[in-house]
Motif scaffolding. Structure first.
Motif, mmCIF file in Angstrom:
data_model
loop_
_atom_site.group_PDB
_atom_site.id
_atom_site.type_symbol
_atom_site.label_atom_id
_atom_site.label_comp_id
_atom_site.label_asym_id
_atom_site.label_seq_id
_atom_site.Cartn_x
_atom_site.Cartn_y
_atom_site.Cartn_z
ATOM 1 N N GLU A 13 27.634 -29.318 -67.711
ATOM 2 C CA GLU A 13 27.045 -28.420 -66.709
ATOM 3 C C GLU A 13 27.239 -28.953 -65.289
ATOM 4 O O GLU A 13 27.437 -28.190 -64.337
ATOM 5 C CB GLU A 13 25.545 -28.233 -66.987
ATOM 6 C CG GLU A 13 24.976 -27.001 -66.331
ATOM 7 C CD GLU A 13 23.544 -26.713 -66.753
ATOM 8 O OE1 GLU A 13 22.869 -25.984 -66.010
ATOM 9 O OE2 GLU A 13 23.115 -27.215 -67.812
ATOM 10 N N ALA A 60 30.393 -28.490 -60.560
ATOM 11 C CA ALA A 60 29.325 -27.739 -59.901
ATOM 12 C C ALA A 60 29.127 -28.246 -58.471
ATOM 13 O O ALA A 60 29.584 -29.332 -58.113
ATOM 14 C CB ALA A 60 28.029 -27.878 -60.690
ATOM 15 N N THR A 61 28.444 -27.452 -57.650
ATOM 16 C CA THR A 61 28.076 -27.921 -56.310
ATOM 17 C C THR A 61 26.998 -28.993 -56.453
ATOM 18 O O THR A 61 26.351 -29.117 -57.508
ATOM 19 C CB THR A 61 27.514 -26.780 -55.456
ATOM 20 O OG1 THR A 61 26.261 -26.346 -56.037
ATOM 21 C CG2 THR A 61 28.480 -25.604 -55.376
ATOM 22 N N GLN A 81 24.058 -29.063 -55.186
ATOM 23 C CA GLN A 81 22.757 -28.440 -55.470
ATOM 24 C C GLN A 81 22.661 -28.045 -56.944
ATOM 25 O O GLN A 81 21.628 -28.260 -57.586
ATOM 26 C CB GLN A 81 22.559 -27.210 -54.583
ATOM 27 C CG GLN A 81 21.188 -26.586 -54.760
ATOM 28 C CD GLN A 81 20.929 -25.421 -53.807
ATOM 29 O OE1 GLN A 81 21.644 -25.259 -52.826
ATOM 30 N NE2 GLN A 81 19.915 -24.635 -54.091
ATOM 31 N N GLN A 82 23.734 -27.486 -57.487
ATOM 32 C CA GLN A 82 23.742 -27.096 -58.902
ATOM 33 C C GLN A 82 23.651 -28.317 -59.811
ATOM 34 O O GLN A 82 23.024 -28.258 -60.873
ATOM 35 C CB GLN A 82 25.019 -26.302 -59.215
ATOM 36 C CG GLN A 82 25.051 -24.910 -58.603
ATOM 37 C CD GLN A 82 26.441 -24.277 -58.686
ATOM 38 O OE1 GLN A 82 27.463 -24.968 -58.794
ATOM 39 N NE2 GLN A 82 26.488 -22.958 -58.635
ATOM 40 N N GLN A 83 24.261 -29.425 -59.383
ATOM 41 C CA GLN A 83 24.195 -30.648 -60.184
ATOM 42 C C GLN A 83 22.754 -31.165 -60.278
ATOM 43 O O GLN A 83 22.298 -31.556 -61.356
ATOM 44 C CB GLN A 83 25.111 -31.723 -59.591
ATOM 45 C CG GLN A 83 26.586 -31.437 -59.814
ATOM 46 C CD GLN A 83 27.477 -32.480 -59.167
ATOM 47 O OE1 GLN A 83 27.112 -33.099 -58.167
ATOM 48 N NE2 GLN A 83 28.653 -32.684 -59.721
ATOM 49 N N ASP A 107 20.068 -29.327 -59.841
ATOM 50 C CA ASP A 107 19.367 -28.325 -60.663
ATOM 51 C C ASP A 107 19.523 -28.656 -62.152
ATOM 52 O O ASP A 107 18.548 -28.665 -62.909
ATOM 53 C CB ASP A 107 19.937 -26.915 -60.421
ATOM 54 C CG ASP A 107 19.510 -26.312 -59.094
ATOM 55 O OD1 ASP A 107 18.542 -26.816 -58.491
ATOM 56 O OD2 ASP A 107 20.160 -25.336 -58.666
ATOM 57 N N ALA A 108 20.768 -28.898 -62.551
ATOM 58 C CA ALA A 108 21.067 -29.167 -63.961
ATOM 59 C C ALA A 108 20.377 -30.448 -64.426
ATOM 60 O O ALA A 108 19.780 -30.502 -65.516
ATOM 61 C CB ALA A 108 22.578 -29.276 -64.170
#
Length: 199
Positions: free
Chosen positions: A12, A16-17, A19-21, A23-24
């Protein structure tokens, strides 16, 4: 027997960006960190307590991030005290966790994570009071993890960059086992973790 390492978090985070990292990572810790680390705290509570200690001591962003993530290996291996082998077999959660995070974080984050178990062996060698203060569970796992360091092992350990951070992290690790302690939520560390990401 091959350790099963859950690949889902890394999959995941890959590509990813930032921020997404984060989040994950935080979502994974919230969901998977509810198992008990020891008798009184969950994996997630232990991580949050350790990070809170790092923040209270004005640690660097990389060391705070390392403190928060130091036991990610337990979670991706699904190691916890409900498993009767938890303290009897050393699955090298520290090395597995550090290697898992290496594509995403610098060595200033991953090296203290990789060394936080050897750091216990080092501190038992160099500080008798430290050994006496360990919990019974920690004394038990020390034997499985190789026991007190030899002189040669101590000298080699001291050559590794970031070894002092690993010793500091280890002491916080030992203190981060307080039942029902109020600690900041994961989101508190979002900016700190995000600024440490390398990819």
């Amino acid at each position: 027997m091959q350790n099963y390492v859950d690949p889902s978090l890394a999959q995941e985070m890959r590509g990813a960006t930032a921020q997404q990292q984060v989040d994950a990572l935080f979502d994974y810790m919230e969901k998977r960190g509810q198992s008990f680390y020891d008798e009184v705290v969950t994996q997630l509570e232990h991580a949050r307590q350790c990070a809170a200690l790092a923040k209270q001591h004005d640690a660097s962003p990389t060391l705070i991030t390392g403190a928060l993530l130091h036991d990610i290996g337990h979670i991706i291996l699904d190691e916890h005290n409900a498993d009767k082998a938890f303290l009897d077999i050393d699955l090298n959660h520290e090395a597995i966790g550090a290697a898992y995070l290496a594509p995403f974080f610098p060595e200033a984050v991953t090296t203290p994570i990789r060394l936080h178990v050897p750091a216990k062996r080092y501190l038992c060698k160099t500080d008798a009071a430290y050994h006496d203060g360990l919990s019974e569970a920690s004394k038990r796992s020390l034997i499985v993890q190789g026991g007190i360091m030899s002189d040669e092992e101590q000298a080699a350990f001291e050559e590794i960059p970031h070894f002092q951070d690993a010793l500091t992290l280890r002491r916080w690790d030992d203190l981060a086992k307080v039942k029902e302690l109020e600690t900041p939520e994961l989101e508190t560390y979002r900016d700190i973790v995000q600024q440490c990401l390398t990819h």
